[in-house]
Design a protein around this motif. Structure first.
Motif, PDB file in Angstrom:
ATOM      1  N   GLN A   6       0.805  -1.216   0.000  1.00  0.00           N
ATOM      2  CA  GLN A   6       0.000   0.000   0.000  1.00  0.00           C
ATOM      3  C   GLN A   6       0.841   1.269   0.000  1.00  0.00           C
ATOM      4  O   GLN A   6       0.296   2.364  -0.081  1.00  0.00           O
ATOM      5  CB  GLN A   6      -0.938   0.006   1.220  1.00  0.00           C
ATOM      6  CG  GLN A   6      -1.980  -1.109   1.202  1.00  0.00           C
ATOM      7  CD  GLN A   6      -2.956  -0.981   0.051  1.00  0.00           C
ATOM      8  OE1 GLN A   6      -3.137   0.095  -0.504  1.00  0.00           O
ATOM      9  NE2 GLN A   6      -3.565  -2.087  -0.330  1.00  0.00           N
ATOM     10  N   SER A 128      -1.336   1.499 -12.918  1.00  0.00           N
ATOM     11  CA  SER A 128      -1.905   0.221 -13.320  1.00  0.00           C
ATOM     12  C   SER A 128      -3.006   0.480 -14.331  1.00  0.00           C
ATOM     13  O   SER A 128      -4.009   1.130 -14.029  1.00  0.00           O
ATOM     14  CB  SER A 128      -2.485  -0.498 -12.098  1.00  0.00           C
ATOM     15  OG  SER A 128      -3.290  -1.582 -12.497  1.00  0.00           O
ATOM     16  N   GLU A 134      -6.125  -1.400  -9.017  1.00  0.00           N
ATOM     17  CA  GLU A 134      -5.432  -0.373  -8.254  1.00  0.00           C
ATOM     18  C   GLU A 134      -6.023   0.980  -8.614  1.00  0.00           C
ATOM     19  O   GLU A 134      -6.582   1.149  -9.697  1.00  0.00           O
ATOM     20  CB  GLU A 134      -3.925  -0.360  -8.570  1.00  0.00           C
ATOM     21  CG  GLU A 134      -3.171  -1.552  -8.050  1.00  0.00           C
ATOM     22  CD  GLU A 134      -1.665  -1.395  -8.198  1.00  0.00           C
ATOM     23  OE1 GLU A 134      -0.966  -2.379  -7.969  1.00  0.00           O
ATOM     24  OE2 GLU A 134      -1.189  -0.294  -8.536  1.00  0.00           O
TER      25      GLU A 134
END
Length: 367
Positions: A6, A128, A134
């Motif tokens: 993350q 992405s 994402e």
């Protein structure tokens, strides 16, 4: 220490104005148009053209050597570009597709981030290109962008198709390449003017493209046609297939390369058939059917233009392609290129192209 999942740097709305996004080059004709569509949507983009042994060497340095070859090349191309001195690394971002399926391509983005960390470049954001896997606050899918990308893909497929049918026979070397360059620029100019983004306009432009390539003087001999199928990256990328199309041309053959459109419809169809095979929400299935049907309409228009040209051979549409695998493979064979790879080979055989190069890269588990 590895990056926490993350904690990777995000592409922010401010970066849309300050950062250049580097795009790996898979399908040269189609991706040039798609990169330009991204620029017109407000993103500063550049399609990478760097190639050579140093690309694969960098990939081998920063990626496990048992991974699939396309990942090694894509990551190597990024690292080679970042080390070239051409870019302000504090204002550069990378973009890569993320499939989300069982193919190793789902993990390319994580391998790329690990490679950037090892190279001391972990501050560079990686976008992405996926649907919901994402989120980057500075990049958003919009209906308009998706629509333009689909149009760009269709135009690119048509240009690649007619160019491959003319280039082996051109009287003056370079005529076909010049037409490709012209139409790439011409399409972008028309996009800027708001043209070419309706089904009616697209049909007209398809006709124009066919007529223009048809006007190139050609010789009369018939050459051996050689189909090119395989893993999606190596199938199209000169970097990945060692300039396969150029080699076939030098050997006196005519390359026959299926377009990107079938692959995109194939991926959408897989989400549709998942509901039948494994269960799921009917609304997801309905959306996939509508989306695939939308693209199929434009594919049909492209095929019609080729048939009306009186000069060019047209491929079958997706439904015809799907029909070829009946009795060979089921719809559940869908990892990587899945049943599509077999279907493309069967279509080539049934349409008089029994000579086929199947480009399978090292480490491609689904294929």
């Amino acid at each position: 220490m590895e990056l926490e999942y993350q904690n990777y740097p995000k592409f922010t709305p401010e970066m849309k104005k300050t950062h250049k996004i580097l795009i790996p080059n898979m399908a040269p004709v189609q991706f040039r148009i798609l990169a330009a569509v991204m620029r017109q949507a407000g993103y500063t983009c550049e399609l990478l053209e760097n190639c050579g042994s140093q690309v694969s060497e960098l990939g081998l340095k920063y990626v496990h050597n048992d991974t699939c070859y396309p990942a090694l090349l894509v990551i190597g191309q990024f690292l080679d570009a970042l080390g070239s001195g051409k870019y302000d690394l504090d204002h550069t971002a990378l973009i890569i597709t993320q499939t989300g399926g069982g193919c190793r391509a789902s993990n390319y983005i994580h391998m790329l981030r690990k490679a950037l960390e090892k190279a001391g470049l972990d501050y560079i954001p990686v976008l992405s290109l996926s649907f919901g896997l994402e989120k980057n606050p500075g990049f958003h899918w919009t209906v308009g962008l998706i629509r333009r990308l689909i149009y760009g893909m269709m135009y690119g497929d048509l240009i690649m198709n007619v160019a491959n049918q003319v280039r082996p026979y051109e009287v003056s070397a370079g005529d076909t390449t010049a037409k490709v360059e012209f139409w790439t620029s011409e399409l972008l100019n028309r996009f800027d003017r708001g043209e070419g983004m309706s089904r009616k306009k697209m049909r007209g432009i398809f006709e124009e493209i066919c007529a223009d390539f048809k006007s190139i003087p050609v010789t009369g001999e018939e050459k051996v046609r050689v189909g090119v199928v395989g893993e999606i990256y190596v199938k199209y990328s000169p970097l990945g297939n060692n300039n396969l199309e150029q080699f076939l041309l030098s050997e006196g053959a005519e390359p026959v390369v299926p377009g990107l459109t079938d692959f995109v419809i194939f991926k959408i169809y897989n989400r549709d058939v998942d509901v039948d095979l494994y269960g799921g929400k009917w609304i997801k299935q309905k959306f996939c059917q509508i989306f695939a049907g939308y693209i199929k309409k434009y594919q049909r228009a492209m095929i019609d233009a080729l048939n009306r040209s009186g000069r060019f051979r047209a491929p079958g549409d997706f439904d015809e392609l799907h029909h070829y695998i009946k009795g060979y493979l089921g719809d559940g064979n869908k990892m990587g290129e899945g049943w599509l790879l077999t279907a493309e080979m069967l279509e080539l055989i049934h349409t008089g192209v029994p000579n086929i190069v199947c480009t399978q890269p090292f480490g491609c588990l689904p294929n």
